[in-house]
Motif scaffolding. Structure first.
Motif, PDB file in Angstrom:
ATOM      1  N   LYS A  10      -9.298  32.031   5.718  1.00 11.48           N
ATOM      2  CA  LYS A  10     -10.387  32.036   6.512  1.00 11.48           C
ATOM      3  C   LYS A  10     -10.456  33.748   6.659  1.00 11.48           C
ATOM      4  N   GLY A  11     -11.671  34.593   6.144  1.00 13.89           N
ATOM      5  CA  GLY A  11     -11.531  35.956   6.313  1.00 13.89           C
ATOM      6  C   GLY A  11     -12.970  36.715   6.792  1.00 13.89           C
ATOM      7  N   LYS A  12     -13.473  37.876   6.390  1.00 16.29           N
ATOM      8  CA  LYS A  12     -14.310  38.852   6.737  1.00 16.29           C
ATOM      9  C   LYS A  12     -14.480  39.608   5.419  1.00 16.29           C
ATOM     10  N   ILE A  13     -15.890  39.213   5.400  1.00 17.48           N
ATOM     11  CA  ILE A  13     -16.324  39.996   4.056  1.00 17.48           C
ATOM     12  C   ILE A  13     -16.619  41.821   4.408  1.00 17.48           C
ATOM     13  N   THR A  14     -15.900  41.914   3.503  1.00 14.21           N
ATOM     14  CA  THR A  14     -15.791  43.589   3.207  1.00 14.21           C
ATOM     15  C   THR A  14     -16.487  44.609   2.044  1.00 14.21           C
ATOM     16  N   THR A  26     -16.026  40.165  -1.805  1.00 12.48           N
ATOM     17  CA  THR A  26     -14.953  40.407  -1.105  1.00 12.48           C
ATOM     18  C   THR A  26     -14.320  40.034   0.291  1.00 12.48           C
ATOM     19  N   ILE A  27     -14.023  39.241   0.179  1.00 12.46           N
ATOM     20  CA  ILE A  27     -13.158  38.058   1.448  1.00 12.46           C
ATOM     21  C   ILE A  27     -11.429  38.831   1.394  1.00 12.46           C
ATOM     22  N   GLY A  32      -4.824  44.800   4.118  1.00 17.58           N
ATOM     23  CA  GLY A  32      -4.784  44.383   1.971  1.00 17.58           C
ATOM     24  C   GLY A  32      -4.492  43.060   1.391  1.00 17.58           C
ATOM     25  N   ILE A  33      -5.058  41.834   1.721  1.00 18.65           N
ATOM     26  CA  ILE A  33      -4.990  41.234   0.594  1.00 18.65           C
ATOM     27  C   ILE A  33      -6.355  40.616   0.433  1.00 18.65           C
ATOM     28  N   GLU A  34      -6.820  40.499  -0.490  1.00 16.41           N
ATOM     29  CA  GLU A  34      -8.281  40.424  -0.740  1.00 16.41           C
ATOM     30  C   GLU A  34      -8.757  39.334  -2.039  1.00 16.41           C
ATOM     31  N   VAL A  35      -9.907  38.503  -1.347  1.00 14.89           N
ATOM     32  CA  VAL A  35     -10.215  37.326  -2.207  1.00 14.89           C
ATOM     33  C   VAL A  35     -11.267  37.802  -2.470  1.00 14.89           C
ATOM     34  N   TYR A  56     -15.132  31.766   4.864  1.00 13.37           N
ATOM     35  CA  TYR A  56     -14.005  30.595   4.419  1.00 13.37           C
ATOM     36  C   TYR A  56     -13.922  31.100   3.037  1.00 13.37           C
ATOM     37  N   ALA A  57     -12.823  31.611   2.111  1.00 14.89           N
ATOM     38  CA  ALA A  57     -12.687  31.468   0.632  1.00 14.89           C
ATOM     39  C   ALA A  57     -12.136  30.054   0.647  1.00 14.89           C
TER      40      ALA A  57
END
Length: 69
Positions: A10-14, A26-27, A32-35, A56-57
């Motif tokens: 789970k993350g946020k779109i940047t 980019t999530i 500092g950690i992106e997928v 979610y990625a």
């Protein structure tokens, strides 16, 4: 959301970089950690992706997909 893939983060779109056929998403999954995922433009449009949206990625085999609730 139910999905068979066991690896999801789970993350946020940047960042969103739209293209003619595909869109790069980019999530940020932790500070500092992106997928980064490249999905079809039509998928990005159908998911109504925007900067700051929680997503979610989802990883299955060698691909990273993006999912929303």
């Amino acid at each position: 959301m139910k999905i068979s893939a066991r690896n999801n983060l789970k993350g946020k779109i940047t960042k969103i970089i739209p293209g003619v056929v595909s869109t790069e998403i980019t999530i940020e999954i932790a500070p500092g950690i992106e997928v980064v995922s490249v999905i079809t433009k039509s998928s990005a449009d159908n998911l109504h992706l925007t900067i700051g949206k929680e997503v979610y990625a989802v990883m299955k085999a060698s691909e990273v997909m993006v999912a929303v609730e």
